[in-house]
Design a protein around this motif. Sequence first.
Motif: not given
Length: 124
Positions: A18-36
């Motif tokens: 889950g902490h890999a979200l830290k390295h995602a683009s700003e757009v993907l850090r706002g993507d509901r499916e990815i964050v969930l």
Amino acid sequence: KELRENREIVLAAVQKNGHALKHASEVLRGDREIVLAAVQENADALEYASEELRGDRVFMLAAMEKHRSAIEHASKELWGDRDFVLHEMLRNRHAILDASKELLWDRDFVRLAVQLDGHALKHA
């Protein structure tokens, strides 16, 4: 950088860590499916989610369904949202302790909170 913007790769990464979200683009850090997906693996991944998602009542309730401790990352604004706090009080009567001062001054909110938990009156 290109890989951090690739939705498929980021989704696969956060499902494993889950902490890999830290390295995602700003757009993907706002993507509901990815964050969930990240939250399901580790609730603390919400630390890296967009502020917009952390302030979205519907999204945060969904995140809390995936992982109870997701509540720790709810935005300050959500603690001023009557429906959010009352919903959380159904699960945790102590949620009123995190309610905004404005809510605690709202007679209608306090009336509803007391109906859920008589002890809520001492916090109003």
